[in-house]
Scaffold this active site. Sequence first.
Site, PDB file in Angstrom:
ATOM      1  N   HIS A   1      -2.584  -1.188  -3.401  1.00 59.28           N
ATOM      2  CA  HIS A   1      -3.720  -0.275  -3.255  1.00 59.28           C
ATOM      3  C   HIS A   1      -3.507   0.937  -4.159  1.00 59.28           C
ATOM      4  CE1 HIS A   1      -4.341  -1.945   1.096  1.00 59.28           C
ATOM      5  NE2 HIS A   1      -4.813  -2.757   0.165  1.00 59.28           N
TER       6      HIS A   1
ATOM      7  N   MET B   1      -0.424   1.148   5.028  1.00 57.94           N
ATOM      8  CA  MET B   1      -1.269   1.508   6.158  1.00 57.94           C
ATOM      9  C   MET B   1      -2.291   0.405   6.416  1.00 57.94           C
ATOM     10  SD  MET B   1      -2.027   5.537   5.341  1.00 57.94           S
ATOM     11  CE  MET B   1      -2.627   5.376   3.670  1.00 57.94           C
TER      12      MET B   1
ATOM     13  N   SER C   1       0.849  -1.190   0.000  1.00 54.97           N
ATOM     14  CA  SER C   1       0.000   0.000   0.000  1.00 54.97           C
ATOM     15  C   SER C   1       0.884   1.238   0.000  1.00 54.97           C
ATOM     16  CB  SER C   1      -0.957  -0.024   1.199  1.00 54.97           C
ATOM     17  OG  SER C   1      -1.881   1.038   1.126  1.00 54.97           O
ATOM     18  N   THR C   2       0.757   2.116   1.000  1.00 52.82           N
ATOM     19  CA  THR C   2       1.531   3.359   1.029  1.00 52.82           C
ATOM     20  C   THR C   2       3.032   3.068   0.989  1.00 52.82           C
ATOM     21  OG1 THR C   2      -0.206   4.332   2.376  1.00 52.82           O
ATOM     22  CG2 THR C   2       1.885   5.510   2.288  1.00 52.82           C
TER      23      THR C   2
ATOM     24  N   ASP D   1      -4.749  -4.706   5.847  1.00 51.65           N
ATOM     25  CA  ASP D   1      -5.123  -5.558   4.713  1.00 51.65           C
ATOM     26  C   ASP D   1      -3.976  -6.510   4.370  1.00 51.65           C
ATOM     27  OD1 ASP D   1      -6.712  -6.509   2.595  1.00 51.65           O
ATOM     28  OD2 ASP D   1      -5.775  -5.108   1.179  1.00 51.65           O
TER      29      ASP D   1
END
Length: 347
Positions: A193, A287, A167-168, A290
């Site tokens: 993401h 973050m 993600s991030t 997930d």
Amino acid sequence: MKKHKVIIVDDQRSVRSMIKRWIESDQNWEVVGEASNPFEARDLIIDKHPDVMTLDVHMPEMDGIEFLKKLLPQHPMPVIMFSSSTAEGTSITLEALDAGAFDYVTKPSGTPESLIEAKEDLLYKLNEALNYNATSYQNSKTTLTKNLSSEKKQGTFKTKLIVIGSSTGGTTALRKLLDDVDKSFPPILVAQHMPENFTALFAGRLNAELKVKVVEAKDKQILEQGTVYIAPGNYHLEIQKTNGDLYTKIIQTEKVNGHRPSVDVLFESVVTNGLAKDSIGIILTGMGSDGAKGLFNLKNNGCLTFGQNKETCVVYGMPKVAFEMGAVMHQLPLEKITDKVRELGAK
């Protein structure tokens, strides 16, 4: 209660006012300054010492990318970009992430729904920016010195599949992780993401830079060795097994953990198809949580699992939850994961 400080950098006063209203709707945050260009922003940073900065991609006199490259080496801090979802805006946003931006928010289209979504996205990412690891920026700028006289030999993998969630910070982490991947590797499926329009461009950029083929996944593609499949934005990516062959499956069911694509959906499909014992699961910077449950399930079904360590993560969120859950068998710095995968996944 001490509030967290933000400065807003955008050349349009109306946009700055809107962003300020959004930020100050959360009592934990205050806007300590506004700038219409990077030069004003630089002075504000020195004077106000903000915790986070929001930055427009398109800026007069000096664009956001150039500003980031000059700013971050001197003032490492989380910067949230505001970008458009146009092809040009998407491309520049990916460049901003490469340059060290923490994350981005897509500018609303003007509908009430898009305004609410952008506001919620910004507030969520502001709070996550408090977990920003400044040393990860320095690590990302450290060039790995390769010993050209000892190029790694392509091995033969017993592993049939590699699945990755991020993600991030993931766009930069994935590039670094996959840089040493060659055509001997089994199919690699990635749930990063990222919204629609971004994933095709991201896959294309990776395809141009890496030794292996990288594509945005389409439905019912047969999985091929030495190929990386990026989950398309706003869709889940799964594995499908038919007559012994492995295929992609693209679906648009409900979001999972607030995401589509979801890492958990990808990981769980490996288990459902009885492929965990022949697979490797990797969870990278990001973050939230997930992918943690999915990785735990993979491990419990015989999968070899890896997690990125805290020191090299932009945000030690997803890998932290997975590690504390007991889902991670090998927690390593980002630059060491591929070598360990090669070592443990080979015949």
